[in-house]
Write a protein that holds these residues in place. Structure first.
Motif, PDB file in Angstrom:
ATOM      1  N   ALA A  31       0.849  -1.185   0.000  1.00 12.96           N
ATOM      2  CA  ALA A  31       0.000   0.000   0.000  1.00 12.96           C
ATOM      3  C   ALA A  31       0.886   1.236   0.000  1.00 12.96           C
ATOM      4  CB  ALA A  31      -0.903  -0.004   1.232  1.00 12.96           C
ATOM      5  N   ALA A  32       0.321   2.352  -0.408  1.00 13.59           N
ATOM      6  CA  ALA A  32       1.113   3.573  -0.577  1.00 13.59           C
ATOM      7  C   ALA A  32       1.851   3.967   0.689  1.00 13.59           C
ATOM      8  CB  ALA A  32       0.208   4.710  -1.037  1.00 13.59           C
ATOM      9  N   GLY A  33       1.219   3.787   1.843  1.00 14.00           N
ATOM     10  CA  GLY A  33       1.826   4.224   3.088  1.00 14.00           C
ATOM     11  C   GLY A  33       2.717   3.203   3.755  1.00 14.00           C
ATOM     12  N   ASN A  34       2.829   2.000   3.206  1.00 10.24           N
ATOM     13  CA  ASN A  34       3.656   0.980   3.826  1.00 10.24           C
ATOM     14  C   ASN A  34       5.111   1.409   3.865  1.00 10.24           C
ATOM     15  OD1 ASN A  34       1.428  -0.601   4.127  1.00 10.24           O
ATOM     16  ND2 ASN A  34       2.110  -2.262   2.797  1.00 10.24           N
ATOM     17  N   THR A  35       5.794   1.079   4.947  1.00  9.49           N
ATOM     18  CA  THR A  35       7.209   1.397   5.043  1.00  9.49           C
ATOM     19  C   THR A  35       8.026   0.403   4.233  1.00  9.49           C
ATOM     20  OG1 THR A  35       7.333   0.096   7.080  1.00  9.49           O
ATOM     21  CG2 THR A  35       6.964   2.464   7.307  1.00  9.49           C
ATOM     22  N   PHE A  36       9.339   0.645   4.203  1.00  9.42           N
ATOM     23  CA  PHE A  36      10.269  -0.195   3.457  1.00  9.42           C
ATOM     24  C   PHE A  36      11.053  -1.078   4.429  1.00  9.42           C
ATOM     25  CE2 PHE A  36       9.442   3.575   0.963  1.00  9.42           C
ATOM     26  CZ  PHE A  36       9.405   3.140  -0.346  1.00  9.42           C
ATOM     27  N   ASN A  37      11.769  -2.042   3.869  1.00  8.41           N
ATOM     28  CA  ASN A  37      12.628  -2.888   4.693  1.00  8.41           C
ATOM     29  C   ASN A  37      13.847  -2.123   5.211  1.00  8.41           C
ATOM     30  OD1 ASN A  37      11.227  -5.472   4.483  1.00  8.41           O
ATOM     31  ND2 ASN A  37      11.769  -5.388   2.316  1.00  8.41           N
ATOM     32  N   LEU A  38      14.307  -1.138   4.429  1.00  4.64           N
ATOM     33  CA  LEU A  38      15.394  -0.265   4.842  1.00  4.64           C
ATOM     34  C   LEU A  38      14.861   1.158   4.965  1.00  4.64           C
ATOM     35  CD1 LEU A  38      18.276  -1.692   2.600  1.00  4.64           C
ATOM     36  CD2 LEU A  38      17.997  -2.009   5.071  1.00  4.64           C
ATOM     37  N   ASP A  57       5.146  20.123   3.475  1.00  7.79           N
ATOM     38  CA  ASP A  57       4.169  19.330   2.718  1.00  7.79           C
ATOM     39  C   ASP A  57       4.847  18.137   2.046  1.00  7.79           C
ATOM     40  OD1 ASP A  57       2.160  21.085   3.427  1.00  7.79           O
ATOM     41  OD2 ASP A  57       2.321  22.284   1.595  1.00  7.79           O
ATOM     42  N   GLN A  58       6.076  18.335   1.592  1.00  6.93           N
ATOM     43  CA  GLN A  58       6.821  17.220   0.996  1.00  6.93           C
ATOM     44  C   GLN A  58       7.146  16.156   2.034  1.00  6.93           C
ATOM     45  OE1 GLN A  58      10.186  18.392  -1.533  1.00  6.93           O
ATOM     46  NE2 GLN A  58       9.257  20.410  -1.748  1.00  6.93           N
ATOM     47  N   ILE A  59       7.450  16.604   3.252  1.00  4.40           N
ATOM     48  CA  ILE A  59       7.711  15.649   4.330  1.00  4.40           C
ATOM     49  C   ILE A  59       6.479  14.787   4.579  1.00  4.40           C
ATOM     50  CG2 ILE A  59       8.165  15.433   6.811  1.00  4.40           C
ATOM     51  CD1 ILE A  59       9.923  17.962   6.564  1.00  4.40           C
ATOM     52  N   GLN A  60       5.313  15.425   4.612  1.00  3.24           N
ATOM     53  CA  GLN A  60       4.072  14.677   4.824  1.00  3.24           C
ATOM     54  C   GLN A  60       3.819  13.712   3.676  1.00  3.24           C
ATOM     55  OE1 GLN A  60       1.815  15.004   7.661  1.00  3.24           O
ATOM     56  NE2 GLN A  60       1.295  13.029   6.726  1.00  3.24           N
ATOM     57  N   PHE A  61       4.041  14.159   2.447  1.00  2.00           N
ATOM     58  CA  PHE A  61       3.838  13.297   1.281  1.00  2.00           C
ATOM     59  C   PHE A  61       4.776  12.090   1.334  1.00  2.00           C
ATOM     60  CE2 PHE A  61       4.939  11.909  -3.000  1.00  2.00           C
ATOM     61  CZ  PHE A  61       3.703  11.751  -3.600  1.00  2.00           C
ATOM     62  N   ALA A  62       6.037  12.341   1.658  1.00  2.00           N
ATOM     63  CA  ALA A  62       6.999  11.239   1.756  1.00  2.00           C
ATOM     64  C   ALA A  62       6.569  10.240   2.823  1.00  2.00           C
ATOM     65  CB  ALA A  62       8.388  11.794   2.052  1.00  2.00           C
ATOM     66  N   TYR A  63       6.146  10.747   3.954  1.00  2.00           N
ATOM     67  CA  TYR A  63       5.667   9.872   5.030  1.00  2.00           C
ATOM     68  C   TYR A  63       4.486   9.033   4.566  1.00  2.00           C
ATOM     69  CZ  TYR A  63       3.793   8.334   9.504  1.00  2.00           C
ATOM     70  OH  TYR A  63       3.317   7.552  10.531  1.00  2.00           O
ATOM     71  N   ASP A  64       3.545   9.670   3.895  1.00  3.61           N
ATOM     72  CA  ASP A  64       2.350   8.963   3.419  1.00  3.61           C
ATOM     73  C   ASP A  64       2.694   7.884   2.401  1.00  3.61           C
ATOM     74  OD1 ASP A  64       0.796  10.559   5.034  1.00  3.61           O
ATOM     75  OD2 ASP A  64       0.212  11.942   3.436  1.00  3.61           O
ATOM     76  N   ASN A  65       3.864   7.998   1.765  1.00  6.71           N
ATOM     77  CA  ASN A  65       4.299   7.010   0.785  1.00  6.71           C
ATOM     78  C   ASN A  65       5.356   6.060   1.328  1.00  6.71           C
ATOM     79  OD1 ASN A  65       3.175   7.457  -2.200  1.00  6.71           O
ATOM     80  ND2 ASN A  65       3.224   9.422  -1.135  1.00  6.71           N
ATOM     81  N   GLY A  66       5.486   6.022   2.658  1.00  8.80           N
ATOM     82  CA  GLY A  66       6.300   4.990   3.281  1.00  8.80           C
ATOM     83  C   GLY A  66       7.691   5.381   3.700  1.00  8.80           C
ATOM     84  N   PHE A  67       8.139   6.595   3.360  1.00  2.96           N
ATOM     85  CA  PHE A  67       9.486   7.019   3.735  1.00  2.96           C
ATOM     86  C   PHE A  67       9.473   7.526   5.176  1.00  2.96           C
ATOM     87  CE2 PHE A  67       9.211   7.403  -0.855  1.00  2.96           C
ATOM     88  CZ  PHE A  67      10.360   6.737  -1.266  1.00  2.96           C
ATOM     89  N   ARG A  68      10.519   7.179   5.925  1.00  2.00           N
ATOM     90  CA  ARG A  68      10.550   7.532   7.334  1.00  2.00           C
ATOM     91  C   ARG A  68      11.754   8.393   7.719  1.00  2.00           C
ATOM     92  NH1 ARG A  68       6.129   6.692   6.644  1.00  2.00           N
ATOM     93  NH2 ARG A  68       4.707   5.213   7.640  1.00  2.00           N
ATOM     94  N   SER A  69      12.497   8.863   6.724  1.00  2.00           N
ATOM     95  CA  SER A  69      13.639   9.730   7.008  1.00  2.00           C
ATOM     96  C   SER A  69      13.804  10.753   5.894  1.00  2.00           C
ATOM     97  CB  SER A  69      14.927   8.914   7.141  1.00  2.00           C
ATOM     98  OG  SER A  69      14.915   8.112   8.303  1.00  2.00           O
ATOM     99  N   LEU A  70      14.534  11.811   6.210  1.00  2.00           N
ATOM    100  CA  LEU A  70      14.915  12.792   5.199  1.00  2.00           C
ATOM    101  C   LEU A  70      16.333  13.249   5.496  1.00  2.00           C
ATOM    102  CD1 LEU A  70      14.876  16.074   6.274  1.00  2.00           C
ATOM    103  CD2 LEU A  70      12.527  15.384   6.703  1.00  2.00           C
ATOM    104  N   ALA A 295      10.670   2.615  -8.090  1.00  3.12           N
ATOM    105  CA  ALA A 295      12.030   2.061  -8.162  1.00  3.12           C
ATOM    106  C   ALA A 295      12.498   1.593  -6.790  1.00  3.12           C
ATOM    107  CB  ALA A 295      12.988   3.108  -8.729  1.00  3.12           C
ATOM    108  N   TYR A 296      12.180   2.367  -5.760  1.00  4.06           N
ATOM    109  CA  TYR A 296      12.567   1.957  -4.410  1.00  4.06           C
ATOM    110  C   TYR A 296      11.742   0.758  -3.937  1.00  4.06           C
ATOM    111  CZ  TYR A 296      16.095   5.430  -3.528  1.00  4.06           C
ATOM    112  OH  TYR A 296      17.274   6.144  -3.570  1.00  4.06           O
ATOM    113  N   ARG A 297      10.487   0.697  -4.318  1.00  3.60           N
ATOM    114  CA  ARG A 297       9.679  -0.486  -3.987  1.00  3.60           C
ATOM    115  C   ARG A 297      10.278  -1.733  -4.628  1.00  3.60           C
ATOM    116  NH1 ARG A 297       6.929   0.250   0.506  1.00  3.60           N
ATOM    117  NH2 ARG A 297       5.702   2.166   0.500  1.00  3.60           N
TER     118      ARG A 297
END
Length: 305
Positions: A31-38, A57-70, A295-297
């Motif tokens: 799903a779009a919000g699922n995190t990654f293995n790394l 807003d980009q931070i929120q979008f990244a979070y909603d798409n599974g990214f947990r760091s910047l 690509a990251y997925r």
């Protein structure tokens, strides 16, 4: 009646197969919000077409798409109130701050290899400044590049000068639980720090938990090659990793590096740190940003590989 019953049973059986297939497909598609293995860290501007130019807003979008760091190389140059807002947004979402660059601590701007006191003073001032910025954004790592090669000194003297300066920097950072991560680069042969084994040697000599390796896979593919073995050799000093495919320095899947295998190796080592997405995007607009996420997925799907 028998025919009607047969049709009903056939329909139900077919519906069951379709439902089972749909459930299986859904289970295999994150799903779009699922995190990654790394833990991948995006940069400001990477999702500007999808989320707008506002970094929060980009931070929120990244979070909603599974990214947990910047990560944000230029964090030091942002106004204090913006740094604070970024830190508060990340804290609210439970996100991690990756690296930012120590002021005048990169490329040829300030060469520690020369041993000149004025250059060392600039570096130490940057370390003290980094401590204050890190408090606002809850950062743990800062990038340091020792600067250019000094052709009028032997490599041994240059190395000693760099080690001496970094030890002084570590004295500032260590009490504040901040780690400078040394990055070897491929941008120009004028740079002093160019290879992973050279960086490893310097970290061992500095001998501080606040002086470790930033292993940038893009740069090391260009300078060293043999990425997995090189990482394995230096593993006990690697505290941070950055990503970029080669040639082109775009997202994984656009070049020659088999990132699925590289990520699988990193995961197998038990790495729990951040991997910075320090690269461009191969396609423009929202389409390019969606391709970046995909690509990251694809490359993060290594557990069954």
């Amino acid at each position: 009646m028998q025919r009607r019953k047969f049709v009903q049973q056939s329909f139900l059986a077919g519906a069951s197969v379709i439902a089972a297939s749909s459930l299986k497909a859904a289970a295999n598609k994150p799903a779009a919000g699922n995190t990654f293995n790394l833990d991948y860290a995006f940069h400001d501007g990477m999702f500007a077409n999808s989320a707008g130019k506002n970094f929060l807003d980009q931070i929120q979008f990244a979070y909603d798409n599974g990214f947990r760091s910047l990560e944000d190389n230029g964090m030091v140059g942002r106004p204090v109130d913006e740094q604070t807002k970024i830190g508060e947004k990340m804290a609210k979402l439970g996100m991690t701050m990756g690296v930012f660059v120590v002021d005048k601590g990169g490329n040829g701007a300030n060469s520690l290899a020369t041993g000149k006191p004025e250059y060392v003073d600039i570096f130490l001032k940057g370390c003290r400044q980094a401590v204050e910025v890190a408090k606002r954004v809850n950062a743990k790592w800062v990038t340091v590049v020792p600067g250019d090669f000094e052709r009028h000194l032997s490599i041994g003297l240059q190395t000693a000068n760099v080690i001496t300066a970094l030890r002084r920097g570590a004295e500032i950072l260590e009490p504040n639980n901040l780690v400078m991560v040394l990055e070897a680069l491929s941008d120009t042969p004028d740079l002093f720090l160019r290879s992973s084994d050279q960086t490893y040697e310097i970290c061992k000599a500095v001998d501080s938990p606040s002086c470790k390796i930033l292993f940038d896979i893009y740069h090391m593919q260009k300078n060293d090659g043999n990425i997995i073995n090189r990482m394995n050799d230096a593993w006990d000093e690697i505290a941070y990793i950055q990503i970029g495919d080669n040639p082109g320095r775009k997202e994984p899947t656009t070049g020659e590096i088999n990132y699925k295998n590289v990520f699988k190796f990193i995961h197998s080592k038990g790495y729990k740190g951040v991997l910075g997405m320090e690269h461009g995007i191969s396609k423009p607009g929202k389409e390019g940003e969606q391709r970046l996420i995909q690509a990251y997925r694809e490359c993060d799907d290594f557990l069954q590989a």
